[in-house]
Structure formats: structure tokens, C-alpha cells
Scaffold this motif. Structure first.
Motif, PDB file in Angstrom:
ATOM      1  N   ALA A 163      18.144  16.312  62.279  1.00  0.00           N
ATOM      2  CA  ALA A 163      18.621  15.473  63.519  1.00  0.00           C
ATOM      3  C   ALA A 163      19.538  14.259  63.156  1.00  0.00           C
ATOM      4  CB  ALA A 163      17.723  15.073  64.499  1.00  0.00           C
ATOM      5  N   ALA A 164      19.125  13.778  62.008  1.00  0.00           N
ATOM      6  CA  ALA A 164      20.147  12.789  61.410  1.00  0.00           C
ATOM      7  C   ALA A 164      21.494  13.198  60.692  1.00  0.00           C
ATOM      8  CB  ALA A 164      19.249  11.770  60.527  1.00  0.00           C
ATOM      9  N   GLY A 165      21.469  14.664  60.750  1.00  0.00           N
ATOM     10  CA  GLY A 165      22.631  14.986  60.146  1.00  0.00           C
ATOM     11  C   GLY A 165      22.385  15.394  58.582  1.00  0.00           C
ATOM     12  N   ILE A 166      21.296  15.472  58.061  1.00  0.00           N
ATOM     13  CA  ILE A 166      20.992  15.849  56.942  1.00  0.00           C
ATOM     14  C   ILE A 166      20.781  17.266  56.542  1.00  0.00           C
ATOM     15  CG2 ILE A 166      19.255  15.597  54.767  1.00  0.00           C
ATOM     16  CD1 ILE A 166      18.689  12.905  55.899  1.00  0.00           C
ATOM     17  N   ASN A 167      21.702  17.938  55.510  1.00  0.00           N
ATOM     18  CA  ASN A 167      21.416  19.207  55.191  1.00  0.00           C
ATOM     19  C   ASN A 167      20.148  19.715  54.743  1.00  0.00           C
ATOM     20  OD1 ASN A 167      21.716  22.068  54.462  1.00  0.00           O
ATOM     21  ND2 ASN A 167      23.972  21.603  54.516  1.00  0.00           N
ATOM     22  N   VAL A 168      19.191  19.983  55.243  1.00  0.00           N
ATOM     23  CA  VAL A 168      17.792  20.183  54.536  1.00  0.00           C
ATOM     24  C   VAL A 168      17.974  21.331  53.728  1.00  0.00           C
ATOM     25  CG1 VAL A 168      15.357  20.984  55.178  1.00  0.00           C
ATOM     26  CG2 VAL A 168      16.931  19.331  56.861  1.00  0.00           C
ATOM     27  N   ARG A 169      18.557  22.146  53.937  1.00  0.00           N
ATOM     28  CA  ARG A 169      18.508  23.499  52.882  1.00  0.00           C
ATOM     29  C   ARG A 169      19.079  22.969  51.679  1.00  0.00           C
ATOM     30  NH1 ARG A 169      23.047  27.832  53.779  1.00  0.00           N
ATOM     31  NH2 ARG A 169      24.133  26.074  53.112  1.00  0.00           N
ATOM     32  N   ASN A 170      20.363  22.360  51.595  1.00  0.00           N
ATOM     33  CA  ASN A 170      21.011  21.909  50.269  1.00  0.00           C
ATOM     34  C   ASN A 170      20.035  20.874  49.543  1.00  0.00           C
ATOM     35  OD1 ASN A 170      22.977  23.500  50.808  1.00  0.00           O
ATOM     36  ND2 ASN A 170      24.487  21.709  51.584  1.00  0.00           N
ATOM     37  N   VAL A 171      19.435  20.005  50.564  1.00  0.00           N
ATOM     38  CA  VAL A 171      18.367  19.051  49.938  1.00  0.00           C
ATOM     39  C   VAL A 171      17.291  19.696  49.162  1.00  0.00           C
ATOM     40  CG1 VAL A 171      16.826  17.000  50.359  1.00  0.00           C
ATOM     41  CG2 VAL A 171      19.046  17.206  51.434  1.00  0.00           C
ATOM     42  N   LYS A 172      16.820  20.998  49.641  1.00  0.00           N
ATOM     43  CA  LYS A 172      15.763  21.280  49.115  1.00  0.00           C
ATOM     44  C   LYS A 172      16.012  22.289  47.681  1.00  0.00           C
ATOM     45  CE  LYS A 172      12.714  22.222  52.924  1.00  0.00           C
ATOM     46  NZ  LYS A 172      12.036  23.269  54.074  1.00  0.00           N
ATOM     47  N   LEU A 173      17.292  22.708  47.975  1.00  0.00           N
ATOM     48  CA  LEU A 173      17.835  23.463  46.616  1.00  0.00           C
ATOM     49  C   LEU A 173      18.058  22.274  45.529  1.00  0.00           C
ATOM     50  CD1 LEU A 173      20.493  25.895  48.403  1.00  0.00           C
ATOM     51  CD2 LEU A 173      18.223  26.553  47.071  1.00  0.00           C
ATOM     52  N   ALA A 174      18.610  21.268  45.852  1.00  0.00           N
ATOM     53  CA  ALA A 174      18.743  20.209  44.755  1.00  0.00           C
ATOM     54  C   ALA A 174      17.487  19.971  44.069  1.00  0.00           C
ATOM     55  CB  ALA A 174      19.514  19.027  45.442  1.00  0.00           C
ATOM     56  N   ALA A 175      16.519  19.617  44.926  1.00  0.00           N
ATOM     57  CA  ALA A 175      15.105  19.417  44.583  1.00  0.00           C
ATOM     58  C   ALA A 175      14.403  20.391  43.629  1.00  0.00           C
ATOM     59  CB  ALA A 175      14.164  18.872  45.940  1.00  0.00           C
ATOM     60  N   PHE A 176      14.746  21.514  44.232  1.00  0.00           N
ATOM     61  CA  PHE A 176      14.181  22.683  43.311  1.00  0.00           C
ATOM     62  C   PHE A 176      14.940  22.733  42.002  1.00  0.00           C
ATOM     63  CE2 PHE A 176      14.320  27.238  41.727  1.00  0.00           C
ATOM     64  CZ  PHE A 176      12.971  27.393  41.883  1.00  0.00           C
ATOM     65  N   ALA A 177      16.109  22.509  41.930  1.00  0.00           N
ATOM     66  CA  ALA A 177      17.211  22.306  40.772  1.00  0.00           C
ATOM     67  C   ALA A 177      16.547  21.266  39.546  1.00  0.00           C
ATOM     68  CB  ALA A 177      18.177  22.323  40.704  1.00  0.00           C
ATOM     69  N   ILE A 178      16.402  20.248  40.270  1.00  0.00           N
ATOM     70  CA  ILE A 178      16.086  18.950  39.254  1.00  0.00           C
ATOM     71  C   ILE A 178      14.602  19.121  38.987  1.00  0.00           C
ATOM     72  CG2 ILE A 178      15.663  16.520  39.511  1.00  0.00           C
ATOM     73  CD1 ILE A 178      17.717  16.338  41.810  1.00  0.00           C
ATOM     74  N   SER A 179      13.647  19.631  39.819  1.00  0.00           N
ATOM     75  CA  SER A 179      12.358  19.699  39.305  1.00  0.00           C
ATOM     76  C   SER A 179      12.131  20.789  38.342  1.00  0.00           C
ATOM     77  CB  SER A 179      11.252  19.900  40.483  1.00  0.00           C
ATOM     78  OG  SER A 179      11.633  21.250  41.360  1.00  0.00           O
ATOM     79  N   SER A 180      12.839  22.020  38.544  1.00  0.00           N
ATOM     80  CA  SER A 180      12.883  23.023  37.610  1.00  0.00           C
ATOM     81  C   SER A 180      13.383  22.510  36.231  1.00  0.00           C
ATOM     82  CB  SER A 180      13.843  24.357  37.858  1.00  0.00           C
ATOM     83  OG  SER A 180      13.376  24.778  39.129  1.00  0.00           O
ATOM     84  N   PHE A 181      14.481  21.694  36.160  1.00  0.00           N
ATOM     85  CA  PHE A 181      15.038  20.985  34.846  1.00  0.00           C
ATOM     86  C   PHE A 181      14.038  20.156  34.080  1.00  0.00           C
ATOM     87  CE2 PHE A 181      17.067  17.102  33.077  1.00  0.00           C
ATOM     88  CZ  PHE A 181      17.574  17.704  32.100  1.00  0.00           C
ATOM     89  N   ILE A 182      13.282  19.528  34.893  1.00  0.00           N
ATOM     90  CA  ILE A 182      12.101  18.568  34.455  1.00  0.00           C
ATOM     91  C   ILE A 182      10.855  19.482  34.037  1.00  0.00           C
ATOM     92  CG2 ILE A 182      10.430  16.674  34.649  1.00  0.00           C
ATOM     93  CD1 ILE A 182      12.378  15.641  37.143  1.00  0.00           C
ATOM     94  N   ALA A 183      10.722  20.350  34.640  1.00  0.00           N
ATOM     95  CA  ALA A 183       9.456  21.398  33.990  1.00  0.00           C
ATOM     96  C   ALA A 183       9.937  22.374  33.137  1.00  0.00           C
ATOM     97  CB  ALA A 183       9.143  22.193  35.374  1.00  0.00           C
TER      98      ALA A 183
END
Length: 220
Positions: A76-96
Motif C-alpha cells: 500500500a505504501a508503493g513498495i514492489n513486494v515481488r522485487n524486494v523478495k527477489l532481491a532478498a533471495f539473491a542476497i541470501s543465496s550469495f551469502i549462503a
């Protein structure tokens, strides 16, 4: 993972310097593993910790925290939830991936038998106990995990095997779910913030009392 046999992993090298556990420098006791690999792991851990800490302060990190708190409110605040989740998945995969590489360097081989379902569950449990919302929680979880510093010290100094560490992890997970949903690090952070607030509230009161006493002294 090399099938039934392990797949060899070469020693990590940087500018021709062998940073692996079987490097040429054996330390003061002239034994393996080489302490250089330990310093290498600590350096990588500090770098990743600083990366995550700075990420939390960035715009992307703030959006991640918003999505974690309430996806609908974030959308509702204008945040693209899908892109944020994809970025979080990519960063966490990099660290893992970096963690898995260091794990392979430590044993000089990779085999599927080291990654059982019980091992994965124990790692998740210890991560939750430490605190999945803070960098300090990840560090604490790494210290109490199986084959980490605390279980090794208990086994070497007190003769307590690693199986008891798994039992402790299960019991600590149950207690954490009821008492501290944010983990040990989250609970410690809340107590520290509460103490600061209490000290801030007591400070003005002491100032007012001192002013009143000073005024009374002048009148007397």
C-alpha cells in the motif's frame, strides 16, 4: 557432491598465498589446520556482517524490513513486494554460497553425506535461537551451532558430546518460540533499549530534584 565419494576442493589462494587449512604456515604449535584459514574465515565473516548491517540502513534494506513486518502495508505504501523478495533471495543465496564455499575449503572436499536433513534442521534451529533479525544473532548462532566453538569447548573440557548440543538446540528453540520470538540477540537489544529509555527518564527527574534542592538552599 561427487556421488558416493567426496568431491575434492582446492585450497583457497589469494595473490599466490595459500589461505587454506593445509597451508604452509602451521602456527606456533606447528600443527594443522593452519591458523591462516581461521583468520581468512573471520575476515570474510566480518565483511559479510558489515555488508548486511549497511544493507539494513539502505533504501533496499528499509523496504525489506517493511515487507517483513507487513506485506500488505508495504504494498500500500508503493513498495514492489515481488522485487524486494527477489532481491532478498539473491542476497541470501550469495551469502549462503560463500558460507558453503568456506565449508568446502575447511574439509577440502564436498560430499552429500555432510548435508543431511537433520543437519539442516539443526542449523535452522540454532539460527532462530540466535536471532534471525539481527547480525549479532547470526554470530551467536554460529558460536553455539554443532561443531562450533561452544560445543567444541564443552566436549574438550567437560566431555559433553555434540549430541547433547542438538538436544540443547531443540530445547532452546522451544523456549525461544515462547519467550523471545526475536531470538537471544533481539531480546538483548530490547533490554538494552529499555534500559536506555529508563535512564533517560530518570535523568530529568534527578535534574529537577537537584534544581529544587539548590533553590531551597538559596532561600535558606
Amino acid at each position: 557432491g561427487g556421488g558416493s565419494s567426496s568431491s575434492p576442493v582446492p585450497e583457497p589462494k589469494l595473490f599466490g598465498l595459500d589461505l587454506g587449512p593445509y597451508g604452509p604456515f602451521k602456527g606456533l604449535d606447528d600443527k594443522l589446520p593452519s591458523p591462516v584459514f581461521g583468520f581468512f574465515v573471520v575476515g570474510v565473516t566480518l565483511a559479510l556482517g558489515l555488508l548486511v548491517a549497511n544493507l539494513r540502513r539502505s533504501n533496499l534494506g528499509q523496504r525489506m524490513l517493511a515487507v517483513r513486518s507487513n506485506e500488505r502495508a508495504a504494498a500500500a505504501a508503493g513498495i514492489n513486494v515481488r522485487n524486494v523478495k527477489l532481491a532478498a533471495f539473491a542476497i541470501s543465496s550469495f551469502i549462503a554460497g560463500i558460507g558453503g564455499s568456506l565449508y568446502g575449503y575447511n574439509f577440502s572436499s564436498v560430499t552429500v553425506t555432510r548435508f543431511s536433513a537433520l543437519t539442516a534442521l539443526s542449523l535452522i534451529a540454532f539460527a532462530y535461537v540466535g536471532g534471525i533479525t539481527m547480525v549479532s544473532g547470526a554470530i551467536f548462532a554460529g558460536l553455539i551451532s554443532v561443531e562450533a566453538l561452544f560445543p567444541y569447548a564443552l566436549e574438550k573440557w567437560f566431555g559433553i558430546s555434540g549430541n547433547w548440543a542438538l538436544l540443547f538446540g531443540g530445547l532452546a528453540l522451544i523456549v525461544t518460540l515462547f519467550q523471545n520470538p526475536d531470538g537471544v540477540a533481539g531480546a538483548t537489544y530490547r533490554k538494552r533499549q529499555l534500559k536506555k529509555k529508563q535512564q533517560g527518564l530518570r535523568g530529568p527527574r534527578r535534574g529537577v530534584l537537584a534544581t529544587m534542592l539548590a533553590t531551597m538552599g538559596k532561600e535558606l
